[in-house]
Design a protein around this motif. Structure first.
Motif, PDB file in Angstrom:
ATOM      1  N   VAL A   1       1.398  -0.843  -0.099  1.00 43.98           N
ATOM      2  CA  VAL A   1      -0.430  -0.171  -0.164  1.00 43.98           C
ATOM      3  C   VAL A   1       0.957   1.456   0.356  1.00 43.98           C
ATOM      4  O   VAL A   1       2.276   1.485   0.409  1.00 43.98           O
ATOM      5  N   PRO A   2       0.605   2.003  -1.070  1.00 45.30           N
ATOM      6  CA  PRO A   2      -0.309   2.340  -1.604  1.00 45.30           C
ATOM      7  C   PRO A   2      -0.231   1.689  -2.669  1.00 45.30           C
ATOM      8  O   PRO A   2       0.621   0.833  -3.282  1.00 45.30           O
ATOM      9  N   VAL A   3      -1.950   0.967  -3.977  1.00 41.48           N
ATOM     10  CA  VAL A   3      -0.977  -0.202  -4.685  1.00 41.48           C
ATOM     11  C   VAL A   3      -1.551   0.102  -5.939  1.00 41.48           C
ATOM     12  O   VAL A   3      -1.046  -0.288  -6.671  1.00 41.48           O
ATOM     13  N   ASP A   4      -1.863   1.427  -5.749  1.00 37.03           N
ATOM     14  CA  ASP A   4      -2.234   1.754  -7.210  1.00 37.03           C
ATOM     15  C   ASP A   4      -0.850   2.910  -8.095  1.00 37.03           C
ATOM     16  O   ASP A   4       0.155   3.251  -7.941  1.00 37.03           O
ATOM     17  N   GLY A   5      -1.763   3.499  -8.667  1.00 40.73           N
ATOM     18  CA  GLY A   5      -0.438   4.259  -9.813  1.00 40.73           C
ATOM     19  C   GLY A   5       1.068   3.558 -10.473  1.00 40.73           C
ATOM     20  O   GLY A   5       0.441   2.619 -10.796  1.00 40.73           O
ATOM     21  N   SER A   6       1.796   4.467 -10.652  1.00 37.18           N
ATOM     22  CA  SER A   6       2.788   3.514 -11.750  1.00 37.18           C
ATOM     23  C   SER A   6       3.485   2.217 -10.646  1.00 37.18           C
ATOM     24  O   SER A   6       3.916   1.349 -10.921  1.00 37.18           O
ATOM     25  N   ARG A   7       3.165   1.703  -9.138  1.00 36.99           N
ATOM     26  CA  ARG A   7       3.463   0.715  -8.484  1.00 36.99           C
ATOM     27  C   ARG A   7       2.751  -0.539  -8.849  1.00 36.99           C
ATOM     28  O   ARG A   7       3.966  -1.506  -9.521  1.00 36.99           O
ATOM     29  N   TRP A   8       1.734  -0.317  -9.434  1.00 35.07           N
ATOM     30  CA  TRP A   8       0.650  -1.143  -9.813  1.00 35.07           C
ATOM     31  C   TRP A   8       1.606  -1.299 -11.688  1.00 35.07           C
ATOM     32  O   TRP A   8       1.434  -2.730 -11.722  1.00 35.07           O
ATOM     33  N   LEU A   9       1.666  -0.430 -12.498  1.00 31.12           N
ATOM     34  CA  LEU A   9       2.119  -0.892 -13.746  1.00 31.12           C
ATOM     35  C   LEU A   9       2.900  -1.367 -14.109  1.00 31.12           C
ATOM     36  O   LEU A   9       3.352  -2.273 -14.628  1.00 31.12           O
ATOM     37  N   SER A  10       4.212  -1.201 -12.888  1.00 30.63           N
ATOM     38  CA  SER A  10       5.209  -1.857 -12.361  1.00 30.63           C
ATOM     39  C   SER A  10       4.886  -3.023 -12.347  1.00 30.63           C
ATOM     40  O   SER A  10       5.746  -4.655 -12.913  1.00 30.63           O
ATOM     41  N   MET A  11       3.778  -3.534 -11.607  1.00 26.44           N
ATOM     42  CA  MET A  11       3.726  -4.863 -11.233  1.00 26.44           C
ATOM     43  C   MET A  11       3.078  -5.607 -11.926  1.00 26.44           C
ATOM     44  O   MET A  11       3.015  -6.871 -11.479  1.00 26.44           O
ATOM     45  N   ARG A  12       2.375  -5.303 -12.531  1.00 19.92           N
ATOM     46  CA  ARG A  12       1.595  -6.302 -13.516  1.00 19.92           C
ATOM     47  C   ARG A  12       2.989  -6.965 -14.503  1.00 19.92           C
ATOM     48  O   ARG A  12       2.380  -7.871 -14.478  1.00 19.92           O
TER      49      ARG A  12
END
Length: 113
Positions: free
Chosen positions: A1-12
């Motif tokens: 957390v936080p989970v959204d934004g650039s963190r999510w795009l990289s994690m995807r």
């Protein structure tokens, strides 16, 4: 957390790679997100938060606008500071709503998440 934004795009990309190797992926995210959407590549578990999509989107867009707005350094600094303070409060609330969601926490415990 936080989970959204650039963190999510990289994690995807990482999640897609793990899925290709046969791993089962479970994504835990708030019901309201900017980029996280259901996919065939993972199981998605969501939990409610006390914010609307408009509030979440508005917070991010306002922050982005304030970062690039013209004005003195002090004015810009203070605007960004207050926006970050608001985003931090939203993030803390989102975390609390996850931790106090007994049904979801039970699911995670039972599945050895």
């Amino acid at each position: 957390v936080p989970v959204d934004g650039s963190r999510w795009l990289s994690m995807r990309e990482v999640l897609d790679g793990l899925r290709q190797k046969g791993h089962e992926i479970v994504v835990v995210a708030p019901e309201i997100t900017i980029h996280i959407k259901p996919s065939e590549n993972f199981i998605m578990k969501t939990y409610p938060i006390p914010f609307t999509k408009e509030e979440v989107d508005g917070s991010v867009h306002s922050f982005s606008r304030d970062v690039f707005e013209e004005g003195s350094f002090l004015e810009r600094f203070l605007k960004v500071y207050w926006r970050l303070k608001g985003i931090s409060a939203m993030t803390l609330s989102t975390c609390a709503h996850l931790l106090y969601n007994k049904e979801l926490v039970r699911y995670l415990e039972e599945s050895k998440f």
